[in-house]
Scaffold this motif. Structure first.
Motif, PDB file in Angstrom:
ATOM      1  N   GLU A 167       0.754  -1.145  -0.081  1.00 59.72           N
ATOM      2  CA  GLU A 167      -0.196   0.107  -0.243  1.00 59.72           C
ATOM      3  C   GLU A 167       0.824   1.284   0.009  1.00 59.72           C
ATOM      4  O   GLU A 167       0.306   2.415  -0.258  1.00 59.72           O
ATOM      5  CB  GLU A 167      -0.915  -0.050   1.269  1.00 59.72           C
ATOM      6  CG  GLU A 167      -1.949  -1.137   1.095  1.00 59.72           C
ATOM      7  CD  GLU A 167      -3.123  -1.274   2.424  1.00 59.72           C
ATOM      8  OE1 GLU A 167      -2.754  -0.448   3.275  1.00 59.72           O
ATOM      9  OE2 GLU A 167      -4.008  -1.856   2.284  1.00 59.72           O
ATOM     10  N   HIS A 168       2.391   1.220   0.420  1.00 57.75           N
ATOM     11  CA  HIS A 168       2.825   2.214   0.563  1.00 57.75           C
ATOM     12  C   HIS A 168       4.352   2.393  -0.373  1.00 57.75           C
ATOM     13  O   HIS A 168       5.234   2.849   0.086  1.00 57.75           O
ATOM     14  CB  HIS A 168       3.216   2.551   1.952  1.00 57.75           C
ATOM     15  CG  HIS A 168       2.028   2.589   2.793  1.00 57.75           C
ATOM     16  ND1 HIS A 168       1.408   3.730   2.763  1.00 57.75           N
ATOM     17  CD2 HIS A 168       1.603   2.057   3.642  1.00 57.75           C
ATOM     18  CE1 HIS A 168       0.158   3.750   3.750  1.00 57.75           C
ATOM     19  NE2 HIS A 168       0.364   2.561   4.121  1.00 57.75           N
ATOM     20  N   THR A 169       3.991   1.523  -1.509  1.00 61.66           N
ATOM     21  CA  THR A 169       5.279   1.665  -2.276  1.00 61.66           C
ATOM     22  C   THR A 169       5.655   2.765  -2.835  1.00 61.66           C
ATOM     23  O   THR A 169       6.978   3.105  -2.760  1.00 61.66           O
ATOM     24  CB  THR A 169       4.871   0.763  -3.877  1.00 61.66           C
ATOM     25  OG1 THR A 169       4.237  -0.425  -3.203  1.00 61.66           O
ATOM     26  CG2 THR A 169       5.754   0.626  -4.669  1.00 61.66           C
ATOM     27  N   MET A 170       5.041   3.944  -2.857  1.00 60.51           N
ATOM     28  CA  MET A 170       5.422   5.167  -3.426  1.00 60.51           C
ATOM     29  C   MET A 170       5.987   5.932  -2.289  1.00 60.51           C
ATOM     30  O   MET A 170       6.656   7.015  -2.891  1.00 60.51           O
ATOM     31  CB  MET A 170       3.990   6.089  -3.691  1.00 60.51           C
ATOM     32  CG  MET A 170       3.155   5.335  -4.937  1.00 60.51           C
ATOM     33  SD  MET A 170       4.058   5.286  -6.314  1.00 60.51           S
ATOM     34  CE  MET A 170       4.571   6.971  -6.941  1.00 60.51           C
ATOM     35  N   ASN A 171       6.076   5.451  -1.112  1.00 60.87           N
ATOM     36  CA  ASN A 171       6.660   6.214  -0.008  1.00 60.87           C
ATOM     37  C   ASN A 171       8.198   5.606   0.066  1.00 60.87           C
ATOM     38  O   ASN A 171       9.118   6.149   0.975  1.00 60.87           O
ATOM     39  CB  ASN A 171       6.218   5.700   1.090  1.00 60.87           C
ATOM     40  CG  ASN A 171       4.777   6.400   1.642  1.00 60.87           C
ATOM     41  OD1 ASN A 171       3.889   5.788   1.293  1.00 60.87           O
ATOM     42  ND2 ASN A 171       4.802   7.809   1.743  1.00 60.87           N
ATOM     43  N   PHE A 172       8.740   4.613  -0.928  1.00 64.22           N
ATOM     44  CA  PHE A 172       9.978   4.137  -0.576  1.00 64.22           C
ATOM     45  C   PHE A 172      10.634   4.588  -2.078  1.00 64.22           C
ATOM     46  O   PHE A 172       9.803   4.940  -2.906  1.00 64.22           O
ATOM     47  CB  PHE A 172       9.921   2.617  -0.720  1.00 64.22           C
ATOM     48  CG  PHE A 172       9.259   2.090   0.557  1.00 64.22           C
ATOM     49  CD1 PHE A 172      10.358   1.613   1.489  1.00 64.22           C
ATOM     50  CD2 PHE A 172       8.185   1.823   0.734  1.00 64.22           C
ATOM     51  CE1 PHE A 172       9.921   1.105   2.686  1.00 64.22           C
ATOM     52  CE2 PHE A 172       7.744   1.477   1.794  1.00 64.22           C
ATOM     53  CZ  PHE A 172       8.625   0.824   2.879  1.00 64.22           C
ATOM     54  N   PRO A 173      12.154   4.538  -1.981  1.00 61.34           N
ATOM     55  CA  PRO A 173      12.911   5.093  -2.920  1.00 61.34           C
ATOM     56  C   PRO A 173      12.449   4.184  -4.417  1.00 61.34           C
ATOM     57  O   PRO A 173      12.097   2.997  -4.074  1.00 61.34           O
ATOM     58  CB  PRO A 173      14.060   4.922  -2.706  1.00 61.34           C
ATOM     59  CG  PRO A 173      14.256   4.901  -1.232  1.00 61.34           C
ATOM     60  CD  PRO A 173      13.007   4.567  -0.776  1.00 61.34           C
ATOM     61  N   ALA A 174      12.722   4.637  -5.612  1.00 61.04           N
ATOM     62  CA  ALA A 174      12.159   3.772  -6.606  1.00 61.04           C
ATOM     63  C   ALA A 174      12.838   2.381  -6.934  1.00 61.04           C
ATOM     64  O   ALA A 174      13.908   2.286  -6.403  1.00 61.04           O
ATOM     65  CB  ALA A 174      12.817   4.654  -7.866  1.00 61.04           C
ATOM     66  N   GLU A 175      12.141   1.828  -7.175  1.00 62.28           N
ATOM     67  CA  GLU A 175      12.555   0.122  -7.339  1.00 62.28           C
ATOM     68  C   GLU A 175      12.872  -0.472  -6.144  1.00 62.28           C
ATOM     69  O   GLU A 175      13.439  -1.585  -6.138  1.00 62.28           O
ATOM     70  CB  GLU A 175      13.570   0.109  -8.348  1.00 62.28           C
ATOM     71  CG  GLU A 175      13.045   0.581  -9.776  1.00 62.28           C
ATOM     72  CD  GLU A 175      14.056   0.562 -10.665  1.00 62.28           C
ATOM     73  OE1 GLU A 175      15.239  -0.210 -10.540  1.00 62.28           O
ATOM     74  OE2 GLU A 175      13.767   1.048 -11.883  1.00 62.28           O
TER      75      GLU A 175
END
Ligand code: SF4
Length: 231
Positions: A167-175
């Motif tokens: 649910e929070h993939t976007m909160n982590f650095p790309a890839e």
């Protein structure tokens, strides 16, 4: 990925039924150790070989020379994004590994480490669906047991980790967060302890603390696990 001929978890009708996956905490510790040692695991696959028919690319490392010598060169391709010498074994138009012959792995003794390490219980552990191509009828049938409260807490923590990562993939650095379900489940298993209630601030669950705190803690836990694997 097994060649066992015994029938585990299947009635005569070939319909899957509940399969005992073992006590959760014992399984979790064993699987995490397998990830660190990279020495394969022992899954009671019975006669299921669905993962060999699920359109998976099988990574083979340069040092797996015995394995490489048992696979025709024409079936091996350079592994994208990995150093030279890493190979992948593909699948045919039906999603089957070409080494699966007469429904048995024809190189079972020499099968790649990727096959030895695959454990479809990870999807049940993480509470996420396997990829669409995975045809394993066993995945929804695995049932973990919970001999102690610790087993329940750890299973809840792995599932909370997988949910947060998704649910929070976007909160982590790309890839940083894999979109492949197998890799996502494995990452959740590596960092689950961040989501153990006693390890979160003020006893709150993973979803209640600040995203930034959680993402930082997850990145640190992931690095710690990888360093353990390299040590
Ligand atoms: S190498 Fe063997 S165990 Fe691995 S996917 Fe192919 S048939 Fe299955």
């Amino acid at each position: 990925m097994s060649n066992e001929t015994q029938s585990l978890g299947f009635k005569d009708t070939n319909q899957p039924q509940d399969l005992h996956a073992g006590g959760f905490s014992a399984w979790l510790r064993h699987f995490r150790t397998t990830l660190v040692n990279e020495d394969g695991t022992d899954v009671p696959c019975g006669r299921c070989n669905a993962c060999c028919r699920s359109s998976y690319f099988i990574h083979i490392r340069p040092e797996e020379t015995e394995t490489l010598s048992h696979i025709p060169k024409a079936l091996l391709f350079p592994a994208p994004g990995l150093p030279q010498g890493n190979r992948v074994l593909g699948y045919n138009e039906h999603g089957r590994c070409p080494m699966l012959i007469d429904d048995q792995c024809s190189i079972y003794e020499y099968r790649p480490l990727t096959c030895r390490s695959y454990d479809c219980r990870i999807f049940n552990a993480a509470g996420i669906a396997a990829g669409k191509a995975d045809k394993s009828p066993q995945i929804p049938c695995w049932q973990f047991s919970y001999p102690t409260q610790r087993d329940r807490d750890e299973h809840a923590a792995v599932q909370a980790a997988a949910k947060f990562l998704r649910e929070h993939t976007m909160n982590f650095p790309a890839e940083t967060i894999p979109n492949n379900p197998t890799q996502l489940a494995i990452l959740a298993i590596k960092v689950y302890d961040v989501f153990l209630k006693q390890n979160t601030n003020s006893g709150k669950t993973g979803g209640e603390v600040l995203y930034s705190e959680m993402t930082g803690a997850i990145m640190a836990a992931s690095r710690k696990f990888e360093n353990r694997a390299k040590a």
